[in-house]
Enzyme design. Structure first.
Site, PDB file in Angstrom:
ATOM      1  N   GLU A 273      46.762  33.773  40.035  1.00 38.08           N
ATOM      2  CA  GLU A 273      47.392  35.216  40.582  1.00 38.08           C
ATOM      3  C   GLU A 273      49.000  34.373  40.976  1.00 38.08           C
ATOM      4  O   GLU A 273      49.440  34.943  40.417  1.00 38.08           O
ATOM      5  CB  GLU A 273      46.551  35.058  42.300  1.00 38.08           C
ATOM      6  CG  GLU A 273      45.374  35.063  41.744  1.00 38.08           C
ATOM      7  CD  GLU A 273      45.309  36.876  41.110  1.00 38.08           C
ATOM      8  OE1 GLU A 273      45.724  37.748  41.116  1.00 38.08           O
ATOM      9  OE2 GLU A 273      43.943  36.629  40.418  1.00 38.08           O
ATOM     10  N   HIS A 276      50.724  35.385  37.608  1.00 36.27           N
ATOM     11  CA  HIS A 276      50.251  36.699  37.979  1.00 36.27           C
ATOM     12  C   HIS A 276      52.082  37.001  38.869  1.00 36.27           C
ATOM     13  O   HIS A 276      52.764  38.324  38.550  1.00 36.27           O
ATOM     14  CB  HIS A 276      49.348  37.304  38.253  1.00 36.27           C
ATOM     15  CG  HIS A 276      47.982  37.973  37.167  1.00 36.27           C
ATOM     16  ND1 HIS A 276      48.817  38.690  36.077  1.00 36.27           N
ATOM     17  CD2 HIS A 276      47.290  37.610  37.304  1.00 36.27           C
ATOM     18  CE1 HIS A 276      47.390  38.754  35.354  1.00 36.27           C
ATOM     19  NE2 HIS A 276      46.485  37.951  36.008  1.00 36.27           N
ATOM     20  N   GLU A 302      48.438  39.549  31.834  1.00 27.78           N
ATOM     21  CA  GLU A 302      47.744  38.455  32.054  1.00 27.78           C
ATOM     22  C   GLU A 302      48.218  36.825  30.918  1.00 27.78           C
ATOM     23  O   GLU A 302      47.211  36.538  31.292  1.00 27.78           O
ATOM     24  CB  GLU A 302      46.357  38.593  31.699  1.00 27.78           C
ATOM     25  CG  GLU A 302      45.261  38.043  31.247  1.00 27.78           C
ATOM     26  CD  GLU A 302      44.780  38.156  32.668  1.00 27.78           C
ATOM     27  OE1 GLU A 302      45.098  38.923  33.535  1.00 27.78           O
ATOM     28  OE2 GLU A 302      43.849  37.432  32.766  1.00 27.78           O
TER      29      GLU A 302
HETATM   30 ZN    ZN Z   1      44.903  38.083  35.950  1.00 25.78          ZN
END
Ligand code: ZN
Length: 508
Positions: A273, A276, A302
């Site tokens: 995360e 991201h 991603e």
């Molecule tokens: Zn992801």
């Protein structure tokens, strides 16, 4: 609210105002969503549902006003368009794309889809629990039928699946993906056989001890800081399913989850995360309220999380750097363990049935299996009734195992029940992009391993900021990768990376 179209302002200014309003509404809705997953008490659900519905309705209504279409047409006239700044031109393009997608679907189809997927998710839950495919099949048939209608409304050049794919990965086509994935699949199956034939398995016991949850969280924060996550422009909380959400680059929220008997869970959720979040924190601040300062696709998003999670977080240099820090927090558990032992433990390859538990090697096979099924389903080449048998047969062919029941097979994911068809491929695209970015970065920074082992993660972040983050939605995903790496997306980098990495770990 005053009707801004009445004011005497330039079309470009009016479009700015209208788009900014939509961005604000969308971010406000994201705040409510974040709160719901992290902080909201149980009974809050009742009013939260109506708050969200109102906000979403308002957002849709404001964005689909014919006035926006009219402004776009005016500004798309070559003489107007050519006089605009490059960022305004980018805004026209992204707004046109979003506007067309939002207005091409008749309200009745949107309503039918919402209804079919709400019922579909409910039916899927029961069907999965009881492992009874026939409970879910009629609901899925309805969803597939509506998604075909959606594809027809959106329009496509080649096959209907292209229209669905385009929502998540603008510009990607079924034909391109089929080519990328066919190669990746056969090479991965070969690699998996080689790994299995060694008969070796790294020892995971160092991870599977009692690790205090609060101390684990402190450790994940230390790692996030080292990665460059700005805690003044974001925060980390807990949730059942880890996720990232952004209210603009200066406020990006991530969540993680902790298992007190498995160190891997929180650490890699946070790094994933965190990857991201670094993308979201690096988007161009000035373009956020034009809609251009947003992530360009799920695949690119991603690629950022996977690059940090797998290429860095599961590498030897990473463990060389973090192990002394981990040892300060958990001296007993880490004992005499070496960085190499951790690398083995966090990279163990297993032929498993469940996608979300899959390792880096087998993960793509799970995705390719789903891609092959859903594109044929949308293309009308197979029927919903064919799915369980086809799933099991492909599972045996690719992974070497057949699910003992549909709960562990075709019924395991919620995506189809939720109408998310065309979404799965973006997971593997993320891995492909990440490998290509990683290879380029390594070529350009020859002493990368030494730097990472010394904790210099900033070198990676700066590079990603420059090549990916700062561009927002200016380029399409494939073009962005080509600009960043000098080549169109291709599967070889991922295949080479996996073979080298796992050859070392498994000794071949
Ligand atoms: Zn992801």
């Amino acid at each position: 609210m005053k009707d801004i179209s009445m004011m005497n302002i330039l079309p470009i200014e009016e479009l700015h105002t209208r788009v900014a309003e939509v961005v604000d509404l969308s971010q406000a809705s994201a705040v409510l969503g974040w709160d719901q997953e992290t902080m909201m008490p149980k009974k809050g659900a009742r009013f939260r549902a109506t708050q969200q519905a109102t906000l979403q309705g308002l957002l849709h209504e404001r964005f689909t006003q014919p006035r926006i279409g009219r402004l776009l047409s005016i500004l798309e006239e070559p003489t107007s368009f050519n006089a605009l700044s490059p960022t305004d031109q980018a805004m026209i393009k992204t707004t046109r794309r979003d506007y067309d997608r939002a207005t091409k679907l008749p309200a009745s189809l949107v309503r039918d889809l919402a209804m079919a997927t709400t019922e579909g998710v409910e039916a899927w839950r029961i069907a999965r629990r009881e492992s009874r495919w026939e409970q879910f099949a009629p609901y899925l048939r309805r969803i597939v039928d509506l998604k075909r209608q959606e594809a027809a409304c959106i329009g496509y050049k080649d096959v209907p699946y292209d229209a669905l794919l385009d929502e998540y990965e603008p510009g990607a086509t079924t034909a391109q993906l089929a080519e990328l994935f066919t190669h990746l699949r056969s090479e991965t199956v070969t690699l998996l056989r080689r790994i299995a034939s060694t008969g070796r398995q790294p020892d995971r016991s160092v991870l599977e001890q009692e690790y205090d949850p609060a101390k684990q969280l402190a450790f994940t924060e230390l790692v996030l800081r080292q990665m460059g996550f700005d805690f003044e422009a974001g925060r980390q909380d807990l949730s059942t399913h880890p996720f990232t959400t952004s209210f603009g680059p200066t406020d990006v929220r991530i969540t993680t989850r902790v298992d007190d008997h498995d160190l891997q869970v929180a650490l890699y959720a946070s790094i994933h995360e965190g990857g991201h979040a670094l993308y979201d924190q690096g988007l161009p601040v000035d373009l956020v309220r034009t809609g251009v300062g947003a992530s360009v696709s799920l695949g690119i998003h991603e690629s950022q999380s996977r690059l940090w999670e797998n290429f860095i977080g599961r590498s030897l240099p990473f463990w060389q750097f973090v192990l002394p820090r981990l040892r300060e927090i958990f001296p007993v558990q880490t004992g005499t363990a070496t960085p190499e032992m951790f690398v083995g433990a966090v990279n163990r390859v297993d032929r498993s049935l469940i996608r979300v538990e899959a390792d880096e090697v087998t993960y793509n096979l799970h995705i390719i299996l789903r891609f092959e099924i859903e594109r044929r389903l949308i293309g009308g080449e197979i029927d919903v009734d064919d799915l369980p048998a086809l799933w099991n047969q492909r599972s045996q062919e690719y992974l070497g195992i057949t699910p003992p029941n549909d709960r562990l097979g075709v019924l395991q994911d919620t995506h189809w029940a939720s109408g998310l068809i065309g979404y799965f491929p973006t997971y593997s695209l993320g891995n492909l992009y990440a490998a290509q970015l990683w290879a380029t970065l390594r070529r350009e920074v020859p002493d990368l391993d030494e730097r990472l082992a010394a904790g210099d993660f900033q070198i990676v972040l700066s590079w990603l900021r420059e090549r990916i983050h700062q561009h927002g939605r200016i380029y399409q995903p494939a073009e962005l990768i080509e600009r960043a790496t000098g080549e169109k997306p291709r599967p070889d980098y991922l295949i080479k990376y996996l073979n080298e990495k796992y050859g070392k770990i498994y000794g071949f």
